[in-house]
Design a protein around this motif. Structure first.
Motif, PDB file in Angstrom:
ATOM      1  N   ILE A 127       0.320  -1.042  -0.260  1.00  0.00           N
ATOM      2  CA  ILE A 127      -0.135   0.145   0.328  1.00  0.00           C
ATOM      3  C   ILE A 127       0.949   1.164   0.123  1.00  0.00           C
ATOM      4  O   ILE A 127       2.508   1.076   0.750  1.00  0.00           O
ATOM      5  N   VAL A 153       1.828   5.154   1.510  1.00  0.00           N
ATOM      6  CA  VAL A 153       0.578   5.958   2.723  1.00  0.00           C
ATOM      7  C   VAL A 153       2.084   7.071   2.935  1.00  0.00           C
ATOM      8  O   VAL A 153       2.719   7.002   2.070  1.00  0.00           O
ATOM      9  N   GLU A 171       2.403   8.258   8.027  1.00  0.00           N
ATOM     10  CA  GLU A 171       1.658   7.722   8.995  1.00  0.00           C
ATOM     11  C   GLU A 171       2.054   6.703   9.877  1.00  0.00           C
ATOM     12  O   GLU A 171       2.753   5.937   9.320  1.00  0.00           O
ATOM     13  N   ARG A 231      -2.213   1.812  10.834  1.00  0.00           N
ATOM     14  CA  ARG A 231      -3.304   2.192   9.902  1.00  0.00           C
ATOM     15  C   ARG A 231      -3.296   2.092   8.674  1.00  0.00           C
ATOM     16  O   ARG A 231      -3.871   1.820   8.155  1.00  0.00           O
ATOM     17  N   ALA A 232      -1.568   1.651   8.246  1.00  0.00           N
ATOM     18  CA  ALA A 232      -1.256   2.137   7.053  1.00  0.00           C
ATOM     19  C   ALA A 232      -1.939   0.493   6.667  1.00  0.00           C
ATOM     20  O   ALA A 232      -2.513  -0.093   5.851  1.00  0.00           O
ATOM     21  N   LEU A 238      -4.284  -1.729   8.482  1.00  0.00           N
ATOM     22  CA  LEU A 238      -5.938  -0.994   8.439  1.00  0.00           C
ATOM     23  C   LEU A 238      -6.159  -1.115   7.201  1.00  0.00           C
ATOM     24  O   LEU A 238      -7.100  -1.707   6.508  1.00  0.00           O
ATOM     25  N   GLU A 239      -5.221   0.160   5.883  1.00  0.00           N
ATOM     26  CA  GLU A 239      -5.916   0.563   4.981  1.00  0.00           C
ATOM     27  C   GLU A 239      -5.931  -0.536   4.106  1.00  0.00           C
ATOM     28  O   GLU A 239      -6.559  -0.759   2.955  1.00  0.00           O
ATOM     29  N   ALA A 240      -4.640  -1.020   4.272  1.00  0.00           N
ATOM     30  CA  ALA A 240      -3.951  -2.399   3.248  1.00  0.00           C
ATOM     31  C   ALA A 240      -4.475  -4.156   3.529  1.00  0.00           C
ATOM     32  O   ALA A 240      -4.621  -4.643   3.093  1.00  0.00           O
ATOM     33  N   TYR A 291     -10.368  -2.229  14.248  1.00  0.00           N
ATOM     34  CA  TYR A 291     -10.611  -0.813  14.691  1.00  0.00           C
ATOM     35  C   TYR A 291     -10.806  -1.083  16.623  1.00  0.00           C
ATOM     36  O   TYR A 291     -10.766  -0.162  17.145  1.00  0.00           O
ATOM     37  N   LYS A 295     -18.700   3.827   9.968  1.00  0.00           N
ATOM     38  CA  LYS A 295     -17.607   2.586   9.583  1.00  0.00           C
ATOM     39  C   LYS A 295     -17.723   0.991  10.928  1.00  0.00           C
ATOM     40  O   LYS A 295     -17.548  -0.304   9.728  1.00  0.00           O
TER      41      LYS A 295
END
Lengths: 648, 648
Positions: free
Chosen positions: A15, A17, A21, A25-26, A28-30, A251, A270
């Motif tokens: 990912i 970012v 960052e 969180r990276a 999570l986004e990935a 989360y 979310k």
């Protein structure tokens, strides 16, 4: 600000970012899961990752060993990306799906209570709240051209003795076509009213005779896992079941971190979205497994704790964690499942188990209903043990309940090598009385990876009875074994040397671990005691203990009594019900009686807030020993200890 | 196949369509309205357009004059585009919005009955079904931390004596925020149950004290026009009203053509969508006009005929026009207006007036309720005259109803120069007894454009009494006037020579026009008579006539009796109520009594199908004269005719 490429191993997911960052969180986004019980505040130390290559800043914490730091381990939540980086998620930092499989076959079986469907049938209570009725209507003619709806209602009155009917626009819309395409033969799906003076809802209509195709879903929304069962409402049979991790785990691992996340902008939406996504994937699996046509599913019953229920229903839960701990509602009206995103037919009606308070939720109410406790004569203690333990005492005449925070020890949290009851978790243990060498057993019989809650109880009980630890949980420093050692200023017992483990580190039980367990069991024991005292009873009056929850099913009863988690009681008077929440949801799909009773039961369940009950703190302090300040409360253990002393 | 550019004048709207497309469909797609009563089958001749430039094929019909054809006039529905083309829509082929303005001030006033709001108040019946209640709740504290919903319900019970409450998920979602942002002061919007044993619904909650901000909307969904009123539910006042043409007109001018359109693929959805679009534009206008905050609108009451109601609710109306004429439902449950696309707050509750049959719809029920007819002692005849006339007779003890097809004559349809009662329509008329020259009056006092229904009645009555036509509606061929002539094989009376008109053509009344009127009035008179006979009564027993509908308000009572449309009765015993549908919708916003009564009234309204009533055809044949075969039924007219004969 530059963008950085982050590669996650072993997933090999990449990912991009912005610089700065956090790695958590990276991830999570990935879509890469990393355990993070504290919601990313750096205090739980769960999110250990290994930086294999590239640029990061920070991430060093006292939660990490010096050795580990040198190897490149960091806490993901504290690590900021400062360039392209390759990161490996170690085994113990990602969830092991094998937990899903092991929970359905408890390791230790005392008396297991299954859903009591047979007795329902015997008592004539097998009346699903959603029924199907087949009708053949006379077609209209010039002398009898009443509207389609009137024809249906009149016919239901005269021929099926159905009165007080109500119906919805979607059913009205469907009616003319269904009648004419099926020669005026149709099957109605009826929802029985909860109150006797209520109306029967015509939920749906279908062409022809499909009255035997009537299915419901029971769905337990747990903080960690979501389980669903597909129930044949004609036979009562469970046709399929499946479970999955609650997608909200990414989360925050527990209720509190989810509540905090829900307050962030967009957080509630979310969390609602991801829990619904998990539910939909579970639904898809049970529908596929069962082989039924999903058009014939008419109802779904949800149960979950107060926070899970509010998050699922998009009801802002912010007041749950703030004094005076006010939930939004106890009773929720039935609603169309599709309105919250459930991917079943539009007409499917959803029912949600009511809550009692912020900390005694629908999962507990479901357990009380499903286990039948609310109809029993004997004084029963119902216990659902987890990070938060919920306690109910009472019988058919009265019920009192409370919840106490046990901390995450029983689920492996706050324990140095703690983990959930998954493959590789040490679950059984004995110790050589001379050499103090251990014998360990893991779930799945593989090399050890960590310690699960039931293992922790067993180890502590065994070590206490063997004199390896004293009644305050401190190691006997005089014993001659390399396994008892002081590391980083903390005393510990090495359960497995690193070359025997899956994680390339020594796995040990530490004094802080034992201390956490004592706090946890002390909270529960004193909670039970306080609840009983509040209603003028004592612990020895309890005639029956019901243990609910995945963890409950794993407990070694004798060991639990040894450490003072449970009062000493004849093991035959203890019942495991497993997932009480799911059991309750299933039972209420099968009998309207539960839906009628549950409103009264919920009102009857008097809630005590332990923080508002002065005697609780005294009881808690007294319970901060193994097994208790007053060993007289545990006569069998006392006798065994005395016998052991004599032998030495 | 090539694409062609079609330019519509005077709108100057351009659209590109494939070669071979009909001009009517091109207009529809371009959003240009062309009257087309027959739904595009080439039989009504309404869709006259002028091809000014470019390539077309076909479009020639016997409905067009030879002169017109030479000038370039075509019927749009029969004309296919064969190249780029410029088309002008003549004045009479597009709807004139002035009809919207004139309908609110009837030209001829007998007794006009307005909504009887004062008597509601006097009788203590001013109890809007949607009420607001202001509450101040005690905030939670540790000793009293019941859930927000429980707090609300308990407080409503104890302090406001409200019991049997139910509420919805959206209200539960709103509650915690509203309470805490407003110091636990809030205003509840409550919907009272229709049945006494029903539950009161908490429809919405708002912060602070806004109990006097409570508004409702009354909305009449007419086949032609849609009217809305914004009502202050605290004072009963109508704050604003507005109307607009039902957008469905572009898909067929009357009920039958809409029903046909609805059966086309996507037709029902399209008709639902466009009627909702019109409703939303009307809502926007009345909200803006009234200056209120739309957040305080809580309810909307709809009334419309059976087809309009089903189209609005997306309930397939295909069986309405097929024997045995079965509507889908009479009663519809209340529903959230937003679910059908109404652009008001999500919580706004919609109520729909019930129907009696396929041909006696919610508009008529609303008129019966709004006029108070169902509570009156005297034998009343309620008439709503249009293409379809609906008739109700009865009093507070019984009600019978029917509908008959009068044909479009009263609305200017099927009349060579017929038009709606809009600007330029000839509405009054007299004739010189010697020269037979006419004196004509038009709506708006402008050059004539056509003949409206009320004008047609007046002309026919005047000509009949003057001996210009006989009792079969045929012109007296012996009269010496150029105005009576035979053209295209049809006898006619020229009302205005072309240089005096807006349409550059002679405007004439033809024998087929008069014949259409006689059929129309005959259908209505015989309908009333048959209905009375079916319940054992006669026409002379009628004590009160209520005329509803835009058209009703225009009728010259004496002339209507002269042609035999109405029985001879003292004009003081006739009441005009104007738009009874709107009146009923408004009244039921103001008193729960109507909502309670309407279910019973609807059940009580015995429906007769004239086609199933053998005496109807005999009565119809007897009524096919001016005023009737038996002139004795019209003694006053008989006397006037005899006196005239004596004078000659």
């Amino acid at each position: 600000m530059d963008n950085c490429r982050v590669t996650f191993l072993p997933h090999d997911r990449v990912i991009t970012v912005p610089e700065g960052e956090s790695l958590l969180r990276a991830a999570l986004e990935a879509g890469v899961h990393i355990n993070a019980s504290c919601g990313g505040e750096g205090v739980c130390g769960k999110c250990r990752i290994l930086v294999e290559k590239g640029g990061v800043e920070g991430g060093i914490s006292e939660r990490l060993d010096k050795d580990d730091i040198e190897k490149g381990y960091r806490l993901a939540c504290l690590t900021k990306v400062s360039g392209d980086v390759t990161v490996r998620i170690p085994l113990e930092s990602s969830v092991d799906k094998s937990v899903m499989l092991t929970q359905v076959t408890p390791r230790r079986t005392a008396k297991i209570q299954h859903p009591d469907f047979e007795s329902l049938k015997e008592k004539g209570l097998f009346i699903p709240p959603v029924e199907k009725v087949y009708l053949e209507l006379p077609p209209p003619d010039p002398q009898n051209n009443m509207p389609d709806v009137t024809r249906l209602i009149e016919f239901l009155k005269v021929q099926a003795n159905e009165h007080k009917l109500e119906l919805t626009l979607p059913v009205i819309r469907k009616l003319p076509g269904v009648l004419r395409e099926n020669d005026f033969k149709l099957t109605l799906t009826l929802v029985r009213p909860v109150r006797d003076d209520g109306k029967t809802l015509i939920l749906d209509i279908q062409g022809g005779d499909v009255k035997d195709e009537n299915y419901g879903v029971a769905l337990d929304i747990g903080t960690t896992t979501i389980y669903g069962q597909l129930i044949n409402l004609t036979t009562g049979e469970c046709l399929a079941e499946a479970g999955d991790f609650n997608g909200q785990i990414s989360y925050g691992e527990d209720v509190i971190t989810r509540l905090i996340y829900a307050e962030k902008p967009g957080g509630l939406d979310k969390l609602q979205e991801v829990v619904v996504a998990t539910i939909n994937s579970v639904l898809k699996r049970i529908v596929t497994k069962s082989g039924i046509d999903p058009d014939f599913v008419s109802t779904i019953t949800f149960s979950g704790n107060t926070t899970m229920t509010q998050l699922f229903l998009s009801v802002d839960p912010r007041n749950i964690r703030r004094a005076p701990y006010v939930p939004t509602a106890t009773l929720y009206p039935p609603f169309r499942a599709a309105t919250v995103g459930i991917e079943l037919n539009d007409h499917v009606i959803a029912l949600v188990y009511p809550q009692v308070s912020s900390f005694v939720g629908g999962d507990i109410v479901a357990g009380v209903m499903g286990s039948g406790m609310y109809r029993n004569e004997e004084l029963t203690l119902f216990l659902d043990i987890g990070t938060n333990a919920e306690l109910v005492v009472g019988n058919k005449d009265w019920l009192a309940c409370t919840a106490c925070s046990a901390g995450p020890a029983f689920e492996g949290g706050g324990i140095e090598f703690g983990m959930r009851a998954a493959k590789g978790a040490i679950e059984d243990f004995s110790i050589d009385p001379v050499t103090y060498e251990p014998m360990i057993f893991t779930i799945g019989d593989v090399s050890p990876k960590g310690i699960c809650g039931s293992g922790l109880i067993t180890m502590t009980a065994v070590m206490f009875e063997m004199g390896v630890i004293n009644n305050r949980g401190k190691f006997n420093r005089d014993l001659d074994t390399p396994r008892i050692r002081k590391r980083n200023d903390v005393w510990e017992y090495v359960l497995a040397w690193k070359d025997r483990t899956q994680i390339d580190r020594d796995i040990a039980l530490t004094e802080p671990d034992i201390d956490n367990l004592i706090r946890a069991k002390g909270a529960i024991y004193s909670g039970c005691l306080t609840l009983l005292e509040e209603v003028g009873l004592t612990m020895d009056m309890v005639e029956h203990i019901i243990l609910a929850g995945g963890f409950g099913s794993y407990i070694d009863l004798e060991k639990a009594m040894t450490i003072g988690l449970l009062p000493e009681i004849d093991p035959d008077c203890v019942t495991f019900i497993g997932n009480g929440s799911l059991m309750g949801a299933r039972m209420s799909s099968l009998t309207n009686r539960i839906r009628k009773d549950v409103v009264e039961v919920t009102k009857k369940m008097t809630n005590f807030e332990l923080s508002e009950t002065p005697s609780y703190m005294d009881n808690y302090v007294a319970a901060m020993f193994l097994p208790h300040t007053e060993i007289e409360k545990f006569p069998k253990l006392k006798k065994r200890m005395e016998e052991r002393k004599k032998r030495l």
